[in-house]
Design an enzyme around this catalytic site. Structure first.
Site, PDB file in Angstrom:
ATOM      1  N   LYS A  30      36.613  36.691  36.202  1.00 29.80           N
ATOM      2  CA  LYS A  30      37.017  36.170  37.132  1.00 29.80           C
ATOM      3  C   LYS A  30      36.696  34.466  37.364  1.00 29.80           C
ATOM      4  CE  LYS A  30      38.311  40.037  40.078  1.00 29.80           C
ATOM      5  NZ  LYS A  30      38.381  40.297  41.686  1.00 29.80           N
TER       6      LYS A  30
ATOM      7  N   ASP B 109      43.010  38.360  46.290  1.00 30.38           N
ATOM      8  CA  ASP B 109      42.092  39.208  46.843  1.00 30.38           C
ATOM      9  C   ASP B 109      42.150  39.141  48.419  1.00 30.38           C
ATOM     10  OD1 ASP B 109      41.375  40.480  44.375  1.00 30.38           O
ATOM     11  OD2 ASP B 109      39.740  39.604  43.971  1.00 30.38           O
TER      12      ASP B 109
END
Ligand code: ATR
Length: 276
Positions: free
Chosen positions: A69, A106
């Site tokens: 990520k 997220d």
């Protein structure tokens, strides 16, 4: 013979257990999209190379998961403010000329899940957040953006919590992990972002005796769906929201960008995701 018109997938290592292909596969079928969504195994150290391969093959974009990520954000040409603030990207969209746009959905997924499953909850009181990893970063970003006045942050490794607090500023207060239960007074939300409670991991042991009766408890762990922490909260009649919805909602912006349809999260999708 040509394959599906629109291609996307999830890059990670290991990737075999990712539930994202099932999730996007459900939406592709539901909306009749001529597209595909595949797991892409990307060993550590090979992220940029694999990214270029997907771009060269004409993919629309990809989700990114552990351990890439941060590398995904670094490799992108442009990034959304929320991806920069969280310091990691989970959604990449490939544009004209091979340009890579990085996003992090997220925090969006976390908040959308609460809106969906606990519509009466408001971010107007302090929140207690357990854990200081990447998921905690997204959760804290989400809560502060939504207007939460204070985050009480507890993590086993105090230094990680202190580093997060330093990044977010004075509304994040660090507590020793063992004392978290003593700081539930006035908190409207209790969030587990640690891996405790996950299948095969020890449970999160938090004394909820001091919780406000109208506090909401939520967990980012969703295997099992009802973690020991959520079960303990429910036993005290607290409102609880499980973690599956965060996974489902974080996937929406990527699907919309790659496949051109705003997908819906509903019970049929939840049921498919809960199949063994
Ligand atoms: P993610 O990016 O998914 O949040 P992570 O960065 O590995 O994953 O973070 C996992 C979190 O679970 C951390 O807060 C970790 O605490 P440490 O920072 O002290 O490692 C927490 N965690 C994992 N196992 C734990 C345990 N046995 N007891 C307490 N906290 C634990």
């Amino acid at each position: 013979m040509s394959g599906p018109r629109l291609r996307a997938g999830v890059m990670g290592w290991p990737i075999a257990h990712s539930k994202s292909p099932r999730l996007h596969g459900f939406w592709l079928r539901r909306y009749g999209v001529d597209g595909s969504y595949a797991p892409v195994p990307v060993p550590p150290g090979t992220f940029e190379q694999e990214l270029r391969r997907l771009i060269d093959e004409g993919w629309r974009g990809a989700n990114v998961t552990i351990p890439h990520k941060e590398a995904a954000l670094a490799a992108a040409d442009e990034a959304t403010p929320r991806a920069r603030a969280i310091g990691a990207a989970n959604t990449l969209v490939f544009g004209p000329g091979g340009l890579v746009l990085a996003d992090n959905t997220d925090a969006f997924g976390f908040l959308e899940n609460l809106k969906d499953r606990a519509p009466a909850w408001r971010p107007d009181r302090p929140a207690l957040v357990l854990g200081a990893g990447g998921a905690a970063r997204a959760v804290i970003h989400a809560l502060l953006e939504a207007g939460a006045p204070e985050i009480r942050l507890a993590n086993r490794t105090l230094a990680r919590a202190e580093a997060l607090a330093a990044a977010f500023g004075p509304s994040v207060r660090v507590l020793p992990f063992a004392e978290a239960g003593a700081h539930l007074g006035g908190a409207g939300l209790i969030v587990n972002t640690t891996s405790l409670g996950m299948k095969d991991a020890p449970p999160l042991d938090l004394d909820l005796a001091g919780a406000e009766p109208d506090a909401l408890a939520t967990d980012i762990v969703y295997t099992p769906l009802v973690t020991p922490f959520l079960a303990a909260a429910a036993a005290r009649d607290l409102a609880v929201v499980d973690g599956l919805g965060m996974l489902l909602h974080q996937a929406r912006p990527g699907f919309a960008a790659w496949f051109g349809v705003e997908p819906e999260v509903d019970d049929a999708l939840r049921a498919v995701m809960l199949e063994p």
